[in-house]
Design a protein around this motif. Sequence first.
Motif, short mmCIF file in Angstrom:
data_model
loop_
_atom_site.label_atom_id
_atom_site.label_comp_id
_atom_site.label_asym_id
_atom_site.label_seq_id
_atom_site.Cartn_x
_atom_site.Cartn_y
_atom_site.Cartn_z
N ILE A 90 -6.34 3.32 -9.72
CA ILE A 90 -5.39 4.10 -8.91
C ILE A 90 -6.12 5.14 -8.08
O ILE A 90 -5.81 5.37 -6.90
N ALA A 91 -7.14 5.77 -8.68
CA ALA A 91 -7.95 6.73 -7.91
C ALA A 91 -8.63 6.04 -6.74
O ALA A 91 -8.65 6.56 -5.61
N ALA A 92 -9.18 4.85 -6.98
CA ALA A 92 -9.85 4.09 -5.90
C ALA A 92 -8.85 3.66 -4.84
O ALA A 92 -9.12 3.71 -3.64
N LYS A 93 -7.66 3.21 -5.26
CA LYS A 93 -6.62 2.80 -4.33
C LYS A 93 -6.14 3.98 -3.49
O LYS A 93 -5.85 3.84 -2.29
N THR A 94 -6.05 5.18 -4.08
CA THR A 94 -5.63 6.37 -3.35
C THR A 94 -6.61 6.70 -2.23
O THR A 94 -6.22 7.06 -1.11
N LEU A 95 -7.90 6.56 -2.51
CA LEU A 95 -8.91 6.78 -1.47
C LEU A 95 -8.82 5.70 -0.39
O LEU A 95 -8.85 6.00 0.80
N ARG A 96 -8.66 4.45 -0.81
CA ARG A 96 -8.58 3.34 0.14
C ARG A 96 -7.38 3.46 1.07
O ARG A 96 -7.50 3.28 2.29
N ASP A 97 -6.22 3.76 0.54
CA ASP A 97 -4.99 3.72 1.32
C ASP A 97 -4.61 5.04 1.95
O ASP A 97 -3.90 5.06 2.96
#
Length: 412
Positions: A90-97
């Motif tokens: 989720i942390a990685a997805k937050t940065l990506r999106d």
Amino acid sequence: MSAATPSVPSATTRRVSARVGAISESATLAVDAKAKALKAAGRPVIGFGAGEPDFPTPDYIVEAAVEACRNPKYHRYTPAGGLPELKAAIAAKTLRDSGYEVDASQVLVTNGGKQAIYEAFAAVLDPGDEVIVPAPYWTTYPESIRLAGGVPVEVVADETTGYRISVEQLEAARTERTKVVLFVSPSNPTGAVYSEADSEAIGRWAVEHGLWVLTDEIYEHLVYGDAKFTSLPAIVPELRDKCIVVNGVAKTYAMTGWRVGWIVGPKDVVKAATNLQSHATSNVSNVAQVAALAAVSGNLDAVAEMRAAFDRRRQTIVKMLNEIDGVVCPAPEGAFYVYPSVKALLGKELRGRRPADSVELAALILDEAEVAVVPGEAFGTPGYLRLSYALGDDDLVEGVSRLQQLLGEAKD
């Protein structure tokens, strides 16, 4: 005490607590339940009530859940705050999106977005703290604020501004008791999307006055045309220490029934909310968490296909509704709802009835056209209807055609 004075139930005679007894039923779920009950009874009801994608959850997500069911490690308790691998994803997805860099320790995995919203408010509100709530609002926001001891303060926008509030309106509503401002873009129920400039202005206003912001980003991937999603803590970095982001897999990945949401925020607030969850529900279902891990770690191809279908339906429903005399329907820029004004139809005669408000009009529409819609009263603004266009193209056209026929009969 005179005979005319009403008695107040005492603590020993009150069967339901005043706190819980004051909660209203979710209007959107109530409309959806009634529509489904009527369909089960054989009536050809078309439901525009629930905000639920009509697509199945993508296969690769379902397969991940099937494998998780077979893995004994997921048959046991796991950390109350979420599977570590999902929190990291989720942390990685937050940065990506969103362009917002956070650590896994800033993430709490919750049982859907509703639990995330309640726990976020519960973690920061003390009794009497005020929360500025833009209206039209999703029905759960004010109830969650009240449950957490806060006081919702409504700021109303209408179709003339595309249902977007201004900094001036926010400032007029601010008092010494204001602690949080709610920010939702794209919006449920209106589909409004704030520009980056307007979003930044609201974020900087909150920073200037030392306010918290709770921003609900559940519809982040569902924007259309030239509209663009922007994440407040990404564009206003100074806000990050007092910003809580709520999100989840329900709308983006057609996973409403899987019940996985999350909070992203300052570590102390996330820790407090995690403590609350440890006593309320413990961990979210492990199988659902593994499915969510597959969703947020994967690409957005399935999302793009759903968004294209929603966009097509959006254009169809807006065109058809605006063909009805007395209906004014702005084109939404995000989510999958339209929020037309029906004020001009109130008080007019329809099939021998004169609906005085949008509650009565919605009831008449269900009775006479067998179409389920949600009245604006549920969202804090009477005189409107909310229709979700997250349903099949054929049902959408048939449902709105019934509305055209019925509402076209309105007369003074």
